[in-house]
Design a protein around this motif. Structure first.
Motif, mmCIF file in Angstrom:
data_model
loop_
_atom_site.group_PDB
_atom_site.id
_atom_site.type_symbol
_atom_site.label_atom_id
_atom_site.label_comp_id
_atom_site.label_asym_id
_atom_site.label_seq_id
_atom_site.Cartn_x
_atom_site.Cartn_y
_atom_site.Cartn_z
ATOM 1 N N ASP A 100 87.250 -90.881 -108.584
ATOM 2 C CA ASP A 100 86.668 -90.234 -107.400
ATOM 3 C C ASP A 100 86.529 -88.730 -107.612
ATOM 4 O OD1 ASP A 100 86.548 -92.666 -106.133
ATOM 5 O OD2 ASP A 100 88.405 -92.383 -104.997
ATOM 6 N N ASP B 273 90.239 -86.605 -101.051
ATOM 7 C CA ASP B 273 89.006 -86.263 -100.331
ATOM 8 C C ASP B 273 88.887 -84.754 -100.141
ATOM 9 O OD1 ASP B 273 88.377 -88.920 -100.163
ATOM 10 O OD2 ASP B 273 89.038 -89.177 -98.089
ATOM 11 N N ARG B 274 90.003 -84.098 -99.813
ATOM 12 C CA ARG B 274 89.951 -82.647 -99.585
ATOM 13 C C ARG B 274 89.726 -81.882 -100.887
ATOM 14 N NH1 ARG B 274 91.003 -79.237 -95.171
ATOM 15 N NH2 ARG B 274 90.200 -77.210 -95.846
ATOM 16 N N LYS C 221 91.329 -93.216 -108.198
ATOM 17 C CA LYS C 221 91.281 -91.910 -107.533
ATOM 18 C C LYS C 221 90.856 -90.818 -108.500
ATOM 19 C CE LYS C 221 94.617 -93.150 -103.975
ATOM 20 N NZ LYS C 221 96.028 -93.088 -103.534
ATOM 21 N N GLU D 141 94.844 -90.623 -100.512
ATOM 22 C CA GLU D 141 93.398 -90.698 -100.245
ATOM 23 C C GLU D 141 92.906 -89.441 -99.542
ATOM 24 O OE1 GLU D 141 90.521 -92.812 -101.493
ATOM 25 O OE2 GLU D 141 92.247 -94.124 -101.158
ATOM 26 N N GLU D 142 93.687 -89.006 -98.544
ATOM 27 C CA GLU D 142 93.323 -87.828 -97.756
ATOM 28 C C GLU D 142 93.272 -86.578 -98.625
ATOM 29 O OE1 GLU D 142 94.762 -85.828 -93.513
ATOM 30 O OE2 GLU D 142 96.218 -86.869 -94.784
ATOM 31 N N CYS E 52 88.004 -83.021 -103.412
ATOM 32 C CA CYS E 52 86.571 -83.219 -103.678
ATOM 33 C C CYS E 52 85.722 -82.285 -102.819
ATOM 34 C CB CYS E 52 86.182 -84.675 -103.411
ATOM 35 S SG CYS E 52 86.932 -85.857 -104.563
ATOM 36 N N GLN E 53 86.160 -82.074 -101.579
ATOM 37 C CA GLN E 53 85.446 -81.152 -100.691
ATOM 38 C C GLN E 53 85.521 -79.726 -101.225
ATOM 39 O OE1 GLN E 53 86.506 -81.489 -96.488
ATOM 40 N NE2 GLN E 53 86.074 -79.317 -96.187
#
Length: 640
Positions: A116, A87-88, A113, A83-84, A90-91
């Motif tokens: 996402d 998220d990065r 995911k 998950e972490e 995507c950033q």
């Protein structure tokens, strides 16, 4: 070979998932590599910085580090699908850090995911920049051509202690088993082979076997998306030579991880800071003391990579330490002799003390020969310096802790040989080893004994251990473990490997030697008759025997065995298997384990249970000790 297949997979990934170019003259596409700690651990034992540069990697950065935008360069990501991490990524898409994105996941990413990432790419107007998304199935670490481990980061999540703790819940155990199975599935995808699975019943190894069997069957059943068919495998990677995959449980042999060792690689792992083929050492141990009242100078730490390119390491990593010390000294003497010869030739030619410019004025052939020798000399000097420093550090531990005494005594305990010294004498000797050394020795004595010592004898041993500064909690755990597994009635047969004392070092004790070995025994290992690990010779009704059928009723010839220890392994067992495989022409054995630990790390995991209730694991009801002879099964390989 395992390393070759891993290298091929990694280089293919770094070449945007296309076969790497064989033409080294062609300039590669320059790119950056973004990895997490898991990806770093997978790559670092296999590819050097130079090899990464040759593949076009100008920068390699951790995913969660502060990274500046490089908008005109493609980025290759190699990360776990957590998950972490998602998220990065995507950033990064939102911040438009790179020209294009090649996303490679170490394990298979879930659909949610993946969605996402798609949503983030859409929101950042970067859909066209996400060029490729791949599941690489590389979730394991290859340390040798015939050795792999599952992980180095977060290894406590699948450790011996995690599996065997008394308060473990069913859901926790399922999660641990799923993590192990995921990595093993990746291993067989990379190997390109569907294994024949064997394991004992009634322990964690069986749980792993059942789950792995199910996962392999499900993948083979889906012919269109199977990872074991030609379309989805690298060319020539899939093989119908099916390996025998043997799962063993750490609980069957608790003595070997505690054993003091005598071979070079295993000793380095036991006494130095050695991880992922890199040994870390402090420089300037004998530096001058700081002035009174001044802050002590911080010691620099130096790292040495022990890789396949190091011919001395490849030749001697499994050798007894006395042979290694002697070989290092011989290499040093040879190098000095060559250096003296070059100085003599320069003197004859009138070039003594001249710089490289003067030498270059010689004829082309002479200059080339001189340059080639200089380059070779620099490489040899570096390797000699490496092994001189490492071997000296190991020797310091041997001499200060009397590790030769511990090794010889433990070998006699495990082979049921006659003891020439009282165990209490060694425990009570203040100059013989650390409290941890004494505890390891006593635990091996307790584990390998046919009957536990009487209460009065045990009290005497406990008092001696406490007086030596030992923590008795590992003993309390081993007592419960031995009672639960009924090992007292069927003690492990550690074979008659033994050692043959050869007296003190003869050829490396002269005054000119780099290694002053005085007082250290030259213990030469005998041929190992039976090994610390086994390929289970169980009757069919006692073993869990699975054969994933690939559509053929023919009995397949097996030339390769893979032994995997659930609960952790060590270099002692690895070396035993290497030695055994060398004696069997045409047969290959690969050693794997859920984590790699030395005795100090293992003894911290051996903790007492909070109550005397039945542990969460069950001792193997019909299993043989891990030291059973491999011969019955390996002898059959290739005979049909």
């Amino acid at each position: 070979k395992l390393k070759v297949k891993m290298n091929m997979a990694l280089k293919r990934m770094l070449n945007f998932n296309a076969p790497p170019l064989n033409n080294t003259a062609a300039e590669p596409v320059w790119k950056v590599l973004i990895y997490d700690r898991f990806g770093q651990d997978i790559i670092s034992p296999l590819l050097s910085v130079k090899e990464l540069r040759d593949m076009g990697i100008t920068l390699h950065l951790l995913l969660h580090s502060d990274r500046d935008p490089i908008p005109d360069v493609p980025a290759v990501y190699f990360v776990m699908p957590t998950e972490e991490n998602i998220d990065r990524i995507c950033q990064d898409l939102r911040n438009q850090l790179y020209e294009s994105y090649y996303l490679n996941f170490i394990s298979a990413i879930s659909r949610s995911k993946l969605e996402d990432i798609a949503s983030a790419a859409l929101a950042a107007n970067a859909v066209s920049q996400v060029t490729k998304v791949y599941d690489q199935y590389l979730n394991f670490i290859t340390l040798e051509d015939d050795m792999f481990i599952l992980c180095h980061q977060n290894k406590e999540l699948i450790s011996y202690h995690a599996i065997n703790r008394a308060d473990i819940q069913d859901t926790d155990m399922e999660a641990i088993m799923d993590t192990i199975v995921d990595s093993l599935f990746c291993f067989f995808v990379t190997l390109g082979a569907v294994p024949i699975i064997r394991c004992p019943r009634g322990n964690a190894a069986e749980m792993v076997a059942v789950k792995l069997d199910k996962k392999l069957r499900e993948n083979l059943r889906d012919a269109r998306n199977s990872l074991f068919t030609g379309d989805n495998m690298a060319a020539g990677q899939f093989s119908f030579q099916r390996p025998l995959f043997v799962l063993a449980d750490r609980n069957v042999d608790m003595a070997t991880p505690l054993h003091h060792t005598w071979t070079y690689q295993a000793l380095i792992h036991d006494v130095l800071d050695f991880h992922l083929n890199r040994v870390m050492m402090e420089e300037g141990a004998g530096a001058e003391p700081s002035p009174s009242g001044a802050r002590p100078k911080k010691k620099n730490r130096k790292s040495y990579d022990l890789t396949a390119a190091d011919k001395f390491w490849q030749k001697h990593k499994g050798s007894p330490f006395p042979e290694v010390a002697e070989s290092v000294q011989e290499e040093l003497d040879t190098y000095r002799a060559q250096e003296d010869e070059v100085k003599r030739l320069k003197s004859i030619m009138g070039l003594e003390g001249e710089d490289e410019g003067a030498i270059s004025m010689l004829s082309d052939n002479t200059a080339k020969l001189t340059s080639a020798f200089s380059a070779r000399a620099v490489g040899e000097e570096r390797l000699i310096d490496l092994h001189t420093n490492v071997a000296t550090a190991v020797l310091d531990h041997i001499k200060s802790r009397k590790l030769d005494v511990y090794f010889e005594y433990e070998e006699k305990l495990m082979s049921k040989s006659t003891l020439d010294k009282s165990l209490l004498d060694i425990i009570s000797d203040p100059d013989a080893g650390t409290p941890e050394d004494k505890m390891r020795l006593f635990l091996i004595f307790y584990i390998t004994g046919q009957q536990p010592p009487s209460e009065s004898d045990l009290d005497q041993y406990k008092k001696a251990l406490l007086d030596a500064g030992c923590d008795l909690s590992p003993l309390n755990y081993i007592k419960q473990w031995k009672a639960f597994t009924k090992m007292a009635a069927t003690p492990a047969n550690y074979g008659n490997s033994g050692v043959k004392p050869m007296g003190l070092f003869s050829r490396v004790m002269n005054t000119g030697s780099q290694f002053v070995m005085e007082g250290v025994k030259n213990l030469v290992l005998k041929q190992h008759v039976s090994l610390t690990l086994f390929i289970c010779p169980y009757p069919e009704n006692q073993a869990y025997n699975m054969d994933v059928n690939v559509g053929s009723s023919l009995r397949l010839v097996v030339f390769q065995a893979i032994v995997f220890v659930v609960g952790g392994g060590n270099y002692i067992e690895y070396q035993n298997l290497v030695d055994y495989a060398k004696s069997k022409q045409g047969k290959k054995v690969i050693y794997g384990c859920s984590e790699l630990f030395n005795a100090a790390q293992f003894i911290k995991q051996v903790r007492p249970r909070p109550s005397a209730s039945q542990p969460s694991w069950k001792g193997p009801s019909h299993s043989l000790p891990l030291t059973s002879d491999l011969s019955p099964q390996l002898a059959q390989l290739g005979q049909k």
